[in-house]
Scaffold this active site. Structure first.
Site, short mmCIF file in Angstrom:
data_model
loop_
_atom_site.label_atom_id
_atom_site.label_comp_id
_atom_site.label_asym_id
_atom_site.label_seq_id
_atom_site.Cartn_x
_atom_site.Cartn_y
_atom_site.Cartn_z
N LYS A 13 50.05 37.25 39.77
CA LYS A 13 49.68 37.37 38.35
C LYS A 13 50.50 38.46 37.65
CE LYS A 13 45.30 38.36 39.22
NZ LYS A 13 45.19 38.24 40.67
N ARG A 88 37.03 38.15 35.40
CA ARG A 88 36.91 37.92 36.84
C ARG A 88 35.53 37.42 37.22
NH1 ARG A 88 41.09 41.51 38.85
NH2 ARG A 88 41.12 41.67 41.11
N ARG A 127 52.98 44.17 50.44
CA ARG A 127 53.17 44.63 49.06
C ARG A 127 53.11 46.15 48.99
NH1 ARG A 127 49.73 41.98 44.21
NH2 ARG A 127 47.94 43.23 44.83
N ARG A 171 38.38 41.35 49.25
CA ARG A 171 38.85 40.93 47.92
C ARG A 171 38.98 39.42 47.83
NH1 ARG A 171 43.98 44.24 47.79
NH2 ARG A 171 44.58 43.12 45.92
#
Ligand code: ADP
Ligand code: ZN
Length: 212
Positions: A13, A88, A127, A171
């Site tokens: 995103k 969300r 990441r 998550r």
């Protein structure tokens, strides 16, 4: 353009949002970045958000709506915005709808970025994020020129606190339970654009084709 970018953690995103800002001057609004800055600065907001963020749980809808009501009224939003990581939950989506009605704005689309789960897991563990400007790197596919130093701002680049194996798995569960239902919500609103994300550039092309 005015878009919501929807997708699991690691779907890209943020990367897509950054590419889109270059097209027409729309601003990227990342609730995750806003919250991480608040935590780093030790503000009241940061203190309220810190524990939930570390474990990969969501911070409260009230806190998020407070942030977004202010943010969406700022001047730079006039040229469009890319909502990255918001809404969300269904209550956030409903509150956003009310807010946009109040300020007389309409979204162009809600883009669902669909990425296979194994790709996501691999991305999240490799990441690295700049603690100062939020630039995103990857130890395998997009490393910094100097180890752990941001190419863009010289800030410290590291793994996020919520990128431990445990927090990542939480998550993803939270996404499936609380955020995935937004796909049906926005389908019903007639706003949904689902894209199989072969690359961030392919996602951007699909968005351009839909909006122009
Ligand atoms: P991700 O890579 O998981 O998409 P983000 O940077 O968007 O991560 O968000 C990091 C964390 O910030 C989330 O795990 C959550 O704790 C909090 N957060 C961000 N946006 C929201 C939101 N809209 N509602 C609730 N919590 C949020
Ligand atoms: Zn940086």
């Amino acid at each position: 353009m005015k878009l919501i970018l929807l997708g699991a953690p690691g779907a890209g995103k943020g990367t897509v949002a950054k590419l889109l800002t270059k097209l027409d001057g729309s601003v990227q609004i990342s609730t995750g970045d806003i919250l991480r800055s608040a935590v780093a600065a030790g503000t009241q907001l940061g203190k309220q958000a810190e524990v939930a963020m570390k474990t990969g749980d969501l911070v409260s809808d009230e806190l998020i709506m407070g942030i977004m009501e202010e943010r969406l009224k700022e001047d730079d939003c006039k040229s469009g915005y890319l909502l990255d990581g918001f809404p969300r939950t269904i209550p956030q989506a409903k509150a956003l709808k009310t807010l946009l009605d109040q300020i007389g704005e309409k979204l162009d689309a809600v883009v669902e970025i669909d990425v296979p789960k194994d790709v996501i897991l691999d991305r999240l563990t490799t990441r690295r994020t700049c603690s100062k400007c939020g630039a995103i790197y990857n130890v395998k596919s997009n490393p910094t020129k100097i180890q752990d130093v941001c190419d863009k701002c010289g800030g410290a680049v590291a793994q996020r606190d919520d990128e431990t194996e445990e927090a990542i798995s939480n998550r993803l569960n939270v996404y499936n339970k609380q955020t995935a239902p937004l796909v049906d919500f926005y389908q019903a609103e007639g706003l949904l654009l689902s894209v199989d994300a072969l690359s961030s550039d392919a996602v951007v092309d699909a968005i351009k084709a839909k909006i122009n």
